[in-house]
Motif scaffolding. Structure first.
Motif, PDB file in Angstrom:
ATOM      1  N   GLU A  52     -99.980 -39.569 -91.464  1.00  0.00           N
ATOM      2  CA  GLU A  52    -101.313 -39.254 -90.939  1.00  0.00           C
ATOM      3  C   GLU A  52    -101.888 -38.015 -91.603  1.00  0.00           C
ATOM      4  N   GLU A  53    -101.080 -36.997 -91.839  1.00  0.00           N
ATOM      5  CA  GLU A  53    -101.607 -35.802 -92.497  1.00  0.00           C
ATOM      6  C   GLU A  53    -101.971 -36.079 -93.949  1.00  0.00           C
ATOM      7  N   LEU A  54    -101.118 -36.816 -94.644  1.00  0.00           N
ATOM      8  CA  LEU A  54    -101.424 -37.117 -96.041  1.00  0.00           C
ATOM      9  C   LEU A  54    -102.649 -38.008 -96.176  1.00  0.00           C
ATOM     10  N   LEU A  55    -102.826 -38.935 -95.257  1.00  0.00           N
ATOM     11  CA  LEU A  55    -103.964 -39.848 -95.349  1.00  0.00           C
ATOM     12  C   LEU A  55    -105.245 -39.231 -94.783  1.00  0.00           C
ATOM     13  N   PHE A  56    -105.208 -38.807 -93.516  1.00  0.00           N
ATOM     14  CA  PHE A  56    -106.433 -38.380 -92.832  1.00  0.00           C
ATOM     15  C   PHE A  56    -106.878 -36.980 -93.217  1.00  0.00           C
ATOM     16  N   ARG A  57    -105.958 -36.138 -93.621  1.00  0.00           N
ATOM     17  CA  ARG A  57    -106.361 -34.824 -94.114  1.00  0.00           C
ATOM     18  C   ARG A  57    -106.426 -34.849 -95.641  1.00  0.00           C
ATOM     19  N   ALA A  58    -105.284 -34.961 -96.305  1.00  0.00           N
ATOM     20  CA  ALA A  58    -105.252 -34.792 -97.758  1.00  0.00           C
ATOM     21  C   ALA A  58    -106.126 -35.817 -98.480  1.00  0.00           C
ATOM     22  N   PHE A  59    -105.875 -37.090 -98.279  1.00  0.00           N
ATOM     23  CA  PHE A  59    -106.574 -38.111 -99.067  1.00  0.00           C
ATOM     24  C   PHE A  59    -108.041 -38.206 -98.686  1.00  0.00           C
ATOM     25  N   VAL A  60    -108.333 -38.339 -97.395  1.00  0.00           N
ATOM     26  CA  VAL A  60    -109.724 -38.521 -96.975  1.00  0.00           C
ATOM     27  C   VAL A  60    -110.570 -37.294 -97.290  1.00  0.00           C
ATOM     28  N   ILE A  61    -110.061 -36.095 -97.016  1.00  0.00           N
ATOM     29  CA  ILE A  61    -110.837 -34.888 -97.301  1.00  0.00           C
ATOM     30  C   ILE A  61    -111.023 -34.698 -98.798  1.00  0.00           C
ATOM     31  N   ASP A  62    -109.950 -34.848 -99.558  1.00  0.00           N
ATOM     32  CA  ASP A  62    -110.043 -34.669-101.013  1.00  0.00           C
ATOM     33  C   ASP A  62    -111.057 -35.628-101.617  1.00  0.00           C
ATOM     34  N   HIS A  63    -110.957 -36.904-101.272  1.00  0.00           N
ATOM     35  CA  HIS A  63    -111.832 -37.896-101.899  1.00  0.00           C
ATOM     36  C   HIS A  63    -113.262 -37.819-101.369  1.00  0.00           C
ATOM     37  N   SER A  64    -113.423 -37.498-100.096  1.00  0.00           N
ATOM     38  CA  SER A  64    -114.777 -37.339 -99.549  1.00  0.00           C
ATOM     39  C   SER A  64    -115.475 -36.149-100.186  1.00  0.00           C
ATOM     40  N   SER A  65    -114.741 -35.053-100.368  1.00  0.00           N
ATOM     41  CA  SER A  65    -115.320 -33.868-100.991  1.00  0.00           C
ATOM     42  C   SER A  65    -115.694 -34.133-102.443  1.00  0.00           C
ATOM     43  N   ARG A  66    -114.826 -34.851-103.165  1.00  0.00           N
ATOM     44  CA  ARG A  66    -115.138 -35.203-104.551  1.00  0.00           C
ATOM     45  C   ARG A  66    -116.398 -36.055-104.621  1.00  0.00           C
ATOM     46  N   LEU A  67    -116.486 -36.985-103.709  1.00  0.00           N
ATOM     47  CA  LEU A  67    -117.649 -37.865-103.676  1.00  0.00           C
ATOM     48  C   LEU A  67    -118.943 -37.062-103.546  1.00  0.00           C
ATOM     49  N   MET A  68    -118.887 -35.971-102.776  1.00  0.00           N
ATOM     50  CA  MET A  68    -120.072 -35.147-102.531  1.00  0.00           C
ATOM     51  C   MET A  68    -120.206 -33.988-103.509  1.00  0.00           C
ATOM     52  N   GLY A  69    -119.368 -33.975-104.537  1.00  0.00           N
ATOM     53  CA  GLY A  69    -119.521 -32.986-105.589  1.00  0.00           C
ATOM     54  C   GLY A  69    -118.654 -31.757-105.475  1.00  0.00           C
ATOM     55  N   GLY A  70    -117.850 -31.643-104.442  1.00  0.00           N
ATOM     56  CA  GLY A  70    -116.965 -30.493-104.295  1.00  0.00           C
ATOM     57  C   GLY A  70    -117.680 -29.263-103.790  1.00  0.00           C
TER      58      GLY A  70
END
Length: 236
Positions: free
Chosen positions: A143-161
């Protein structure tokens, strides 16, 4: 032209990273579709089945980009003492966030608890051991790797960081985390879980990208305590 490694590229996301959007959509779709597909057959294992599946898919998607979970914060700590301190800090932040949200949730929605999802654990040692295995795989690391690490990392990248994108990603991840708990905790539990997820998300932005283990340990400790109380028949 200077050479750049995959890690260098990961540190400087592009505006509207379409690859991040694609991978994010794939992983979220796996989380939703697998859980909804398993729910009619198993109320208990629908969540774990979806996170196990999503972890396999997310690991492959990271590998395909020349990355791994280490790039998102799953690293051997340089200081276990610091990691322990950050774990305590994470637990305190979670308690403050969830208790604050509970004041509002209690006012508007009924607390249905876990809707009997874990009732079979009380006094059942085999069931308790089984659920503890899930606690320290599905309920902490995955859950931490998916809902924090993966989702936050990829969502932030999508929005330009940047900080603004990170905060928006933290909010989105917490909404999704709350939704994940709605099916057995109702809106009351979804709000509280979402608030706890938002506290974890902010801490991931602060230190979790370098060391996500304090979030994993805090999550696992809370879940372990809850399941141990159920096994012993200790009620709120």
């Amino acid at each position: 032209m200077p050479n750049t490694s995959p890690q260098d590229s990961a540190a400087r996301p592009r505006k509207w990273d379409l690859a991040a959007l694609r991978d994010l959509v794939i992983v979220v779709a796996v989380l939703v579709i697998v859980k909804q597909s398993v729910l009619p057959y198993s109320y208990l294992y629908a969540g774990p089945a979806s996170t196990f599946s999503a972890m396999a898919v997310a690991t492959y998607l990271l590998w395909r980009r020349g990355l791994g979970w280490r790039d998102l914060g799953l690293r051997w700590p340089t200081s276990w003492l610091k990691t322990a301190g950050l774990t305590v800090l994470t637990m305190a932040a979670f308690i403050i966030a969830t208790q604050t949200m509970q004041l509002a949730a209690d006012y508007f929605f009924e607390d249905v608890g876990a809707s009997g999802r874990f009732d079979h654990i009380e006094g059942n040692l085999a069931a308790y051991i089984g659920i503890m295995l899930l606690v320290w795989t599905h309920g902490s690391f995955f859950e931490e790797l998916l809902f924090r690490a993966f989702v936050i990392d990829h969502s932030s990248r999508l929005m330009g960081g940047g900080l603004g994108a990170d905060l928006a990603a933290a909010f989105l991840s917490s909404v999704f985390f709350g939704y994940r708990h709605f099916y057995y905790q109702g809106m009351h539990g979804a709000l509280i879980s979402g608030a706890g997820g938002f506290a974890f998300a902010l801490l991931y932005i602060w230190f979790g990208r370098r060391n996500i283990l304090p979030l994993v340990f805090a999550h696992g400790i809370f879940n372990s305590l809850g399941q141990t109380f159920r096994y012993l028949g200790i009620r709120d």
